[in-house]
Design a protein around this motif. Sequence first.
Motif, PDB file in Angstrom:
ATOM      1  N   SER A   4      23.134  42.723  18.030  1.00  0.00           N
ATOM      2  CA  SER A   4      24.326  41.890  17.883  1.00  0.00           C
ATOM      3  C   SER A   4      24.729  41.729  16.427  1.00  0.00           C
ATOM      4  CB  SER A   4      24.095  40.512  18.514  1.00  0.00           C
ATOM      5  OG  SER A   4      23.003  39.851  17.883  1.00  0.00           O
ATOM      6  N   GLY A   5      23.732  41.692  15.510  1.00  0.00           N
ATOM      7  CA  GLY A   5      24.064  41.584  14.092  1.00  0.00           C
ATOM      8  C   GLY A   5      24.825  42.799  13.613  1.00  0.00           C
ATOM      9  N   GLU A   7      26.572  44.810  15.488  1.00  0.00           N
ATOM     10  CA  GLU A   7      27.865  44.825  16.157  1.00  0.00           C
ATOM     11  C   GLU A   7      28.856  43.908  15.466  1.00  0.00           C
ATOM     12  OE1 GLU A   7      26.893  43.807  20.145  1.00  0.00           O
ATOM     13  OE2 GLU A   7      25.881  45.712  20.559  1.00  0.00           O
ATOM     14  N   ARG A   8      28.394  42.728  15.035  1.00  0.00           N
ATOM     15  CA  ARG A   8      29.282  41.793  14.346  1.00  0.00           C
ATOM     16  C   ARG A   8      29.750  42.376  13.018  1.00  0.00           C
ATOM     17  NH1 ARG A   8      29.722  36.499  15.511  1.00  0.00           N
ATOM     18  NH2 ARG A   8      29.713  35.915  13.308  1.00  0.00           N
ATOM     19  N   ARG A   9      28.817  42.988  12.299  1.00  0.00           N
ATOM     20  CA  ARG A   9      29.201  43.566  11.011  1.00  0.00           C
ATOM     21  C   ARG A   9      30.131  44.760  11.189  1.00  0.00           C
ATOM     22  NH1 ARG A   9      23.575  41.946   9.749  1.00  0.00           N
ATOM     23  NH2 ARG A   9      23.695  40.438   8.020  1.00  0.00           N
ATOM     24  N   GLY A  11      32.162  45.123  13.553  1.00  0.00           N
ATOM     25  CA  GLY A  11      33.450  44.552  13.941  1.00  0.00           C
ATOM     26  C   GLY A  11      34.268  44.116  12.738  1.00  0.00           C
ATOM     27  N   ARG A  12      33.591  43.672  11.679  1.00  0.00           N
ATOM     28  CA  ARG A  12      34.316  43.251  10.478  1.00  0.00           C
ATOM     29  C   ARG A  12      34.848  44.441   9.685  1.00  0.00           C
ATOM     30  NH1 ARG A  12      30.100  39.140  10.044  1.00  0.00           N
ATOM     31  NH2 ARG A  12      28.987  40.351   8.442  1.00  0.00           N
ATOM     32  N   ASP A  17      40.628  46.174  17.177  1.00  0.00           N
ATOM     33  CA  ASP A  17      39.547  46.483  18.114  1.00  0.00           C
ATOM     34  C   ASP A  17      39.817  47.811  18.814  1.00  0.00           C
ATOM     35  OD1 ASP A  17      37.272  46.266  19.629  1.00  0.00           O
ATOM     36  OD2 ASP A  17      38.164  44.940  21.128  1.00  0.00           O
ATOM     37  N   ASP A 107      29.115  44.504   4.663  1.00  0.00           N
ATOM     38  CA  ASP A 107      29.198  44.721   6.111  1.00  0.00           C
ATOM     39  C   ASP A 107      28.458  45.973   6.543  1.00  0.00           C
ATOM     40  OD1 ASP A 107      31.090  42.485   6.627  1.00  0.00           O
ATOM     41  OD2 ASP A 107      32.361  43.685   5.312  1.00  0.00           O
TER      42      ASP A 107
END
Length: 257
Positions: A4-5, A7-9, A11-12, A17, A107
Motif C-alpha cells: 500500500s505504501g 501504491e500511494r507513492r 499514485g502521487r 488515474d 515519491d
Amino acid sequence: MSDSGKERRLGRLCSVDDGRYVIVALDHSMTTGPIAATDSYDKLLRTVAEAGADAVIMHRGRAKRAIGQLGELGLILHVSASTAAGAHNNAKTAVGCVDDALRLGADALSVHLNVGSDTEPTQLREIGELSSACDRWQMPLLIMAYPRGPEVHDEHDPQRIAHAVSVAVDLGADLVKTNFAGSVTAMSEIVATSPIPVLVAGGQADGRSIEQIGDDAVRSGCAGVAMGRQIFESESPGEVVRGLVALVHPRRAQSPR
C-alpha cells in the motif's frame, strides 16, 4: 507486507488515474554539467509544473533546494552517477540510498543500469541491494535500463531492449525507462513482455519529433515518457510538456493543475 505504501507513492506520481506518466528528467547535471542558471532552473521547475508534468527526476543536492518549489510535482530521486568527464561514462555507481529519498519526501527512487557495460556486475549488485531496500521501505523503484556497452552496436535493437527491460523487471523495478525500439510494432512486443509499466526515453537524435515520440509511446502501449534534453533545451519547455500531456493524458490536457 502490503504494497500500500508503494501504491500511494506511485499514485502521487500520476496526476490522472490512468496509469500514465509525463516525467521530466533533470538528472543530466551530474553527467554533463549545469542545464541552466539557478534562476532559470527554478523557472523551469515552475514551467513544467504549470504545463502538467507529473514528476521530475533529480539528484539529491538539487532536490534538497527545490523541495519548496515543486508544488504538486512528484519527485523521483536519482541515485546513480557517472560523468562525461571520466573515462568510464557507462560505469554507473550508486551515490545515494533509500534513506535519502525518505528524508526528502520523494515519491520514488531512480537508478541507471547499462546492460552490457564493463561494470555490469557491480551495477546489478548495487541495484539489487537498493531494490531490496525499496521493498523494505515501500519506496517505488524506477530503473533506467539501456543496452549499452562495448558489445552493443545498436542501442535501439528490439532484442537488446527487451533484455534490458527484462533485467529491470527481475531486479524488482516498479517502473522501467528505456529506449524506443524503432517501431510501434517492435515496442509493443517489448511492452507485452513486461509486467510493469514501460516509459520511453526522449532520445537525442533518432529523427522523431516530440509529438511523434509521445504518440509512438502511447500507440505501443507504453505508460508514457521520461524525457530531459528535449524539454530543458527547448526554447519553449512548457509547450513541449503540454504537447506530451495532450498525448499521454488526453483527459487532463484541457484542465491544468
